[in-house]
Design a protein around this motif. Structure first.
Motif, PDB file in Angstrom:
ATOM      1  N   GLU A 104       0.719  -1.225   0.002  1.00  0.00           N
ATOM      2  CA  GLU A 104       0.041  -0.142  -0.197  1.00  0.00           C
ATOM      3  C   GLU A 104       0.957   1.360   0.049  1.00  0.00           C
ATOM      4  O   GLU A 104       1.818   1.337   0.700  1.00  0.00           O
ATOM      5  N   PRO A 105       0.320   2.300  -0.717  1.00  0.00           N
ATOM      6  CA  PRO A 105       1.152   3.555  -0.564  1.00  0.00           C
ATOM      7  C   PRO A 105       1.171   4.202   0.767  1.00  0.00           C
ATOM      8  O   PRO A 105      -0.200   4.222   1.416  1.00  0.00           O
ATOM      9  N   GLY A 106       2.119   5.014   1.302  1.00  0.00           N
ATOM     10  CA  GLY A 106       1.937   5.856   2.248  1.00  0.00           C
ATOM     11  C   GLY A 106       1.902   4.982   3.594  1.00  0.00           C
ATOM     12  O   GLY A 106       1.244   5.746   4.654  1.00  0.00           O
ATOM     13  N   GLN A 107       2.486   3.921   3.655  1.00  0.00           N
ATOM     14  CA  GLN A 107       2.580   3.295   4.890  1.00  0.00           C
ATOM     15  C   GLN A 107       3.448   3.900   6.070  1.00  0.00           C
ATOM     16  O   GLN A 107       2.877   3.987   7.248  1.00  0.00           O
ATOM     17  N   ALA A 108       4.392   4.823   5.890  1.00  0.00           N
ATOM     18  CA  ALA A 108       4.999   5.404   6.796  1.00  0.00           C
ATOM     19  C   ALA A 108       4.113   6.361   7.343  1.00  0.00           C
ATOM     20  O   ALA A 108       3.977   6.789   8.842  1.00  0.00           O
ATOM     21  N   LYS A 109       3.326   7.327   6.721  1.00  0.00           N
ATOM     22  CA  LYS A 109       2.379   7.979   7.131  1.00  0.00           C
ATOM     23  C   LYS A 109       1.272   7.212   8.110  1.00  0.00           C
ATOM     24  O   LYS A 109       0.667   7.945   9.030  1.00  0.00           O
ATOM     25  N   TYR A 110       0.868   6.051   7.389  1.00  0.00           N
ATOM     26  CA  TYR A 110      -0.291   5.459   8.160  1.00  0.00           C
ATOM     27  C   TYR A 110       0.231   4.880   9.491  1.00  0.00           C
ATOM     28  O   TYR A 110      -0.686   4.933  10.402  1.00  0.00           O
ATOM     29  N   TYR A 111       1.347   4.310   9.746  1.00  0.00           N
ATOM     30  CA  TYR A 111       2.000   3.802  10.983  1.00  0.00           C
ATOM     31  C   TYR A 111       2.230   5.004  11.888  1.00  0.00           C
ATOM     32  O   TYR A 111       2.099   4.961  13.106  1.00  0.00           O
ATOM     33  N   ALA A 112       2.711   6.129  11.397  1.00  0.00           N
ATOM     34  CA  ALA A 112       2.907   7.215  12.412  1.00  0.00           C
ATOM     35  C   ALA A 112       1.475   7.800  12.677  1.00  0.00           C
ATOM     36  O   ALA A 112       1.535   8.006  14.014  1.00  0.00           O
ATOM     37  N   THR A 113       0.670   7.995  11.890  1.00  0.00           N
ATOM     38  CA  THR A 113      -0.818   8.537  12.376  1.00  0.00           C
ATOM     39  C   THR A 113      -1.254   7.674  13.281  1.00  0.00           C
ATOM     40  O   THR A 113      -2.040   7.838  14.367  1.00  0.00           O
ATOM     41  N   LEU A 114      -1.296   6.249  13.093  1.00  0.00           N
ATOM     42  CA  LEU A 114      -1.877   5.276  14.046  1.00  0.00           C
ATOM     43  C   LEU A 114      -1.206   5.293  15.260  1.00  0.00           C
ATOM     44  O   LEU A 114      -1.972   5.304  16.371  1.00  0.00           O
ATOM     45  N   LEU A 115       0.045   5.330  15.244  1.00  0.00           N
ATOM     46  CA  LEU A 115       0.735   5.432  16.807  1.00  0.00           C
ATOM     47  C   LEU A 115       0.309   7.028  17.404  1.00  0.00           C
ATOM     48  O   LEU A 115       0.012   6.839  18.516  1.00  0.00           O
ATOM     49  N   ALA A 116       0.190   7.929  16.832  1.00  0.00           N
ATOM     50  CA  ALA A 116      -0.141   9.105  17.341  1.00  0.00           C
ATOM     51  C   ALA A 116      -1.566   9.031  17.824  1.00  0.00           C
ATOM     52  O   ALA A 116      -2.015   9.339  18.791  1.00  0.00           O
ATOM     53  N   PHE A 117      -2.494   8.239  17.064  1.00  0.00           N
ATOM     54  CA  PHE A 117      -4.022   8.027  17.498  1.00  0.00           C
ATOM     55  C   PHE A 117      -3.748   7.222  18.838  1.00  0.00           C
ATOM     56  O   PHE A 117      -4.717   7.403  19.607  1.00  0.00           O
ATOM     57  N   MET A 118      -2.957   6.092  18.523  1.00  0.00           N
ATOM     58  CA  MET A 118      -2.940   5.152  20.013  1.00  0.00           C
ATOM     59  C   MET A 118      -2.553   5.810  21.036  1.00  0.00           C
ATOM     60  O   MET A 118      -2.807   5.710  22.222  1.00  0.00           O
ATOM     61  N   GLY A 119      -1.557   6.835  20.939  1.00  0.00           N
ATOM     62  CA  GLY A 119      -0.877   7.558  22.129  1.00  0.00           C
ATOM     63  C   GLY A 119      -1.874   8.552  22.589  1.00  0.00           C
ATOM     64  O   GLY A 119      -2.055   9.173  23.969  1.00  0.00           O
ATOM     65  N   SER A 120      -2.836   9.234  21.642  1.00  0.00           N
ATOM     66  CA  SER A 120      -3.674  10.295  22.114  1.00  0.00           C
ATOM     67  C   SER A 120      -5.015   9.586  23.003  1.00  0.00           C
ATOM     68  O   SER A 120      -5.411  10.515  23.738  1.00  0.00           O
ATOM     69  N   MET A 121      -5.347   8.567  22.613  1.00  0.00           N
ATOM     70  CA  MET A 121      -6.414   7.970  23.314  1.00  0.00           C
ATOM     71  C   MET A 121      -6.341   7.719  25.138  1.00  0.00           C
ATOM     72  O   MET A 121      -7.152   8.181  25.505  1.00  0.00           O
ATOM     73  N   PRO A 122      -5.143   7.273  25.296  1.00  0.00           N
ATOM     74  CA  PRO A 122      -4.974   7.043  26.715  1.00  0.00           C
ATOM     75  C   PRO A 122      -4.805   8.445  27.255  1.00  0.00           C
ATOM     76  O   PRO A 122      -5.051   8.707  28.527  1.00  0.00           O
ATOM     77  N   GLY A 123      -4.282   9.544  26.418  1.00  0.00           N
ATOM     78  CA  GLY A 123      -4.281  10.866  27.174  1.00  0.00           C
ATOM     79  C   GLY A 123      -5.585  11.383  27.247  1.00  0.00           C
ATOM     80  O   GLY A 123      -5.620  12.300  28.211  1.00  0.00           O
ATOM     81  N   VAL A 124      -6.472  11.045  26.310  1.00  0.00           N
ATOM     82  CA  VAL A 124      -7.856  11.684  26.687  1.00  0.00           C
ATOM     83  C   VAL A 124      -8.412  10.884  27.879  1.00  0.00           C
ATOM     84  O   VAL A 124      -9.032  11.670  28.692  1.00  0.00           O
ATOM     85  N   ALA A 125      -8.310   9.722  28.057  1.00  0.00           N
ATOM     86  CA  ALA A 125      -8.773   8.780  29.174  1.00  0.00           C
ATOM     87  C   ALA A 125      -8.100   9.238  30.544  1.00  0.00           C
ATOM     88  O   ALA A 125      -8.822   9.195  31.292  1.00  0.00           O
ATOM     89  N   LEU A 126      -6.922   9.653  30.547  1.00  0.00           N
ATOM     90  CA  LEU A 126      -6.247   9.939  31.595  1.00  0.00           C
ATOM     91  C   LEU A 126      -6.074  11.285  32.279  1.00  0.00           C
ATOM     92  O   LEU A 126      -5.933  12.113  33.154  1.00  0.00           O
ATOM     93  N   ALA A 127      -6.756  12.157  31.169  1.00  0.00           N
ATOM     94  CA  ALA A 127      -6.858  13.638  31.226  1.00  0.00           C
ATOM     95  C   ALA A 127      -7.441  14.055  32.547  1.00  0.00           C
ATOM     96  O   ALA A 127      -8.785  13.806  32.944  1.00  0.00           O
ATOM     97  N   SER A 128      -6.661  15.070  33.373  1.00  0.00           N
ATOM     98  CA  SER A 128      -7.381  15.605  34.718  1.00  0.00           C
ATOM     99  C   SER A 128      -7.767  16.759  34.759  1.00  0.00           C
ATOM    100  O   SER A 128      -8.478  17.229  35.557  1.00  0.00           O
ATOM    101  N   ASP A 129      -7.609  17.651  33.694  1.00  0.00           N
ATOM    102  CA  ASP A 129      -7.933  19.118  33.550  1.00  0.00           C
ATOM    103  C   ASP A 129      -8.173  19.160  32.004  1.00  0.00           C
ATOM    104  O   ASP A 129      -8.083  18.566  31.188  1.00  0.00           O
TER     105      ASP A 129
END
Length: 171
Positions: A104-129
């Motif tokens: 598939e084209p754009g794999q580097a962008k896909y994996y980087a974006t998926l990691l950013a999404f996966m890192g953002s979700m715990p940030g939302v869940a744990l956000a205290s303010d």
């Protein structure tokens, strides 16, 4: 202090890894999916360590000291459950993507974006303010737009990507 480091690593590691994925892709090629899955698995292990260590309460670090803004996270059972889901599903998706995204084209962008999404979700869940919640919510919005609109050459892909970004921004 240890739980502060673990929480910061949980939300920071996938975002930092997302930044180096394009360079890593030049070296590893399609095997980058498994390196990204390893990062997700480490994050899953961090969530398990927080859970088994009995971590709970507010974890806060100075973010913009001159403005009195700190980055605060609240660790409890519910936030750890959502973090388990985000990192566990992220690990599975990245592992599966190694074969699914073959040629598939754009794999580097896909994996980087998926990691950013996966890192953002715990940030939302744990956000205290509100500052942390807004920051990680917007990171989730942008990365979901990029994931859904991955095939930038197709108008239908871009149209589909606009829907969730409008909903999350409105939310």
């Amino acid at each position: 202090m240890q739980s502060t480091l673990l929480v910061l690593t949980l939300v920071g590691l996938p975002l930092a890894a997302a930044a180096v994925i394009p360079a890593l892709y030049r070296v590893l090629g399609e095997r980058t999916a498994y390196a990204a899955a390893a990062v997700a698995a480490v994050c899953l292990g961090i969530v398990a360590r927080l859970h088994t260590g009995g971590a709970h309460g507010v974890v806060s670090v100075e973010w913009i000291p001159s403005l009195g803004v700190s980055l605060s996270f609240y660790v409890d059972g519910l936030s750890l459950l959502v973090a388990y889901l985000a990192t566990g599903v992220g690990t599975l998706i990245l592992t599966y993507s190694g074969g699914y995204m073959h040629d598939e084209p754009g794999q580097a962008k896909y994996y980087a974006t998926l990691l950013a999404f996966m890192g953002s979700m715990p940030g939302v869940a744990l956000a205290s303010d509100l500052v942390a919640l807004f920051t990680f919510w917007e990171l989730t919005s942008i990365s979901s737009f990029l994931l859904i609109g991955h095939h930038t050459g197709a108008d239908s892909s871009l149209y589909a990507g606009r829907k969730p970004i409008l909903l999350t921004v409105a939310g």
